[in-house]
Design an enzyme around this catalytic site. Structure first.
Site, PDB file in Angstrom:
ATOM      1  N   GLU A   1       9.530  -3.775  10.609  1.00  0.00           N
ATOM      2  CA  GLU A   1      10.005  -2.527   9.987  1.00  0.00           C
ATOM      3  C   GLU A   1      10.578  -1.600  11.045  1.00  0.00           C
ATOM      4  O   GLU A   1       9.945  -1.368  12.094  1.00  0.00           O
ATOM      5  CB  GLU A   1       8.828  -1.840   9.263  1.00  0.00           C
TER       6      GLU A   1
ATOM      7  N   ASP B   1       0.833  -1.211   0.000  1.00  0.00           N
ATOM      8  CA  ASP B   1       0.000   0.000   0.000  1.00  0.00           C
ATOM      9  C   ASP B   1       0.868   1.262   0.000  1.00  0.00           C
ATOM     10  O   ASP B   1       0.353   2.376  -0.062  1.00  0.00           O
ATOM     11  CB  ASP B   1      -1.016  -0.002   1.149  1.00  0.00           C
TER      12      ASP B   1
ATOM     13  N   GLU C   1      -1.111  -5.203   9.080  1.00  0.00           N
ATOM     14  CA  GLU C   1      -0.240  -4.479  10.010  1.00  0.00           C
ATOM     15  C   GLU C   1      -0.814  -4.537  11.427  1.00  0.00           C
ATOM     16  O   GLU C   1      -1.985  -4.205  11.628  1.00  0.00           O
ATOM     17  CB  GLU C   1      -0.114  -3.011   9.587  1.00  0.00           C
TER      18      GLU C   1
ATOM     19  N   ASP D   1      -0.871  -6.200   0.319  1.00  0.00           N
ATOM     20  CA  ASP D   1      -1.303  -5.535   1.551  1.00  0.00           C
ATOM     21  C   ASP D   1      -2.813  -5.436   1.632  1.00  0.00           C
ATOM     22  O   ASP D   1      -3.472  -5.031   0.663  1.00  0.00           O
ATOM     23  CB  ASP D   1      -0.761  -4.097   1.577  1.00  0.00           C
TER      24      ASP D   1
ATOM     25  N   LYS E   1      -0.897  -9.410   3.649  1.00  0.00           N
ATOM     26  CA  LYS E   1      -0.136  -8.786   4.755  1.00  0.00           C
ATOM     27  C   LYS E   1      -1.050  -7.836   5.519  1.00  0.00           C
ATOM     28  O   LYS E   1      -1.753  -7.020   4.911  1.00  0.00           O
ATOM     29  CB  LYS E   1       1.090  -8.058   4.192  1.00  0.00           C
TER      30      LYS E   1
HETATM   31  O1  KIV Z   1       3.601  -1.055   1.616  1.00  0.00           O
HETATM   32  C1  KIV Z   1       4.790  -1.383   1.597  1.00  0.00           C
HETATM   33  O2  KIV Z   1       5.515  -1.146   0.625  1.00  0.00           O
HETATM   34  C2  KIV Z   1       5.339  -2.052   2.762  1.00  0.00           C
HETATM   35  C3  KIV Z   1       6.835  -2.179   2.832  1.00  0.00           C
HETATM   36  C4  KIV Z   1       7.410  -0.897   3.304  1.00  0.00           C
HETATM   37  C5  KIV Z   1       7.258  -3.307   3.678  1.00  0.00           C
HETATM   38  O3  KIV Z   1       4.639  -2.439   3.630  1.00  0.00           O
END
Ligand code: KIV
Length: 273
Positions: free
Chosen positions: A187, A51, A120, A90, A118
């Site tokens: 991160e 994202d 968060e 994401d 993914k």
């Molecule tokens: O959205 C993204 O590019 C990420 C990376 C920074 C790991 O989550």
């Protein structure tokens, strides 16, 4: 140098085996078919439809405005260009606020071709992680600096410097692993915390700004080509690989993959102590 073709596509098993053998793997973000092809044929094992596209493609100052429709649109393009890399995508801001919503949102990304989704967060993701995993959707949990929570965190800064915060992160990573997470991404944490999480977990750990000891490394593609938008401060963990490329952009992708696998990137100048 020619592009590298793969005999078998990268899977979660490939990453687990690499972790078992102590072999590092490389990941990069990709948002369209052309770059997905270039990156996946340059020795990079994992593509992330991140994202971060909200910042590097759409011109926003955070990832919060990115929608699930945006993610599905880019996911479809990356799938077409990909040549055998594992694709993570994401779940964007507020698309997994409840467990049932996480299932619907993840299903949309999987239908568009994602292999892993993914999310968060920390221990609060345990139930969604379990729900998705039990229904056949592999989960990567993104911990440490979580850009979707930037308003709560108060800025893009290193996480887990305080020993009790660091211990909480290790404990929560273990909870997420026990709940079924297949990958943990950390991160912007100090080197020793990145190392501790990697050593304590059985699943592969991918780092960005987390030091050299994680099983895999990831960067935003624009950052490693020196194309960070001028409105964004270039983070310390970024290295521009274009100057050392022997063949333009594809050469930079190969140089990045080789440096990660050889353990020469990230160096101390890209890490937090
Ligand atoms: O959205 C993204 O590019 C990420 C990376 C920074 C790991 O989550």
């Amino acid at each position: 140098m020619s592009t590298q073709s793969r005999k078998t596509p990268v899977s979660l098993n490939t990453l687990r085996q690499k972790k078992g053998r102590g072999q590092r793997f490389a990941s990069l973000t990709a948002y369209d078919a052309l770059f997905a092809e270039l990156i996946s044929t340059s020795g990079v094992d994992v593509l992330l439809v991140g994202d971060s596209l909200g910042m590097v493609l759409q011109g926003h100052d955070s990832t919060l405005p990115v929608t699930l429709d945006d993610m599905v649109y880019h996911m479809n393009h990356v799938r077409r260009g990909n040549q055998g890399a594992l694709i993570m995508a994401d779940l964007p801001f507020m698309s997994y606020a409840s467990e049932s919503q996480s299932l619907e949102s993840a299903a949309a990304l999987m239908r568009a071709g994602a292999h892993v989704v993914k999310l968060e967060g920390g221990a609060w993701l345990a139930e969604s992680t379990r729900l998705l995993t039990e229904r056949g959707i592999p989960v990567c949990a993104h911990m440490g600096l979580t850009p979707q929570s930037i308003n709560r965190i108060g800025g893009y800064r290193v996480q887990g410097r305080d020993p009790s915060q660091a211990q909480t992160m290790v404990d929560e990573a273990l909870i997420l692993q026990d709940s079924g997470a297949s990958i943990i991404l950390v991160e912007c944490v100090p080197v020793d915390l990145g190392q501790k999480i990697t050593e304590r977990l059985d699943v592969p750990v991918i780092g960005i700004g987390a030091g050299p000891h994680t099983d895999g490394q990831i960067m935003v593609m624009h950052d490693m080509l020196g194309l960070t938008p001028s409105s964004i401060r270039v983070p310390k963990f970024v290295k521009n690989f274009l100057p050392e490329s022997d063949a333009g952009i594809p050469g930079a992708f190969r140089a990045y993959a080789q440096a990660v696998k050889a353990g020469t990137f990230p160096g101390p100048e890209h890490s937090f102590t």
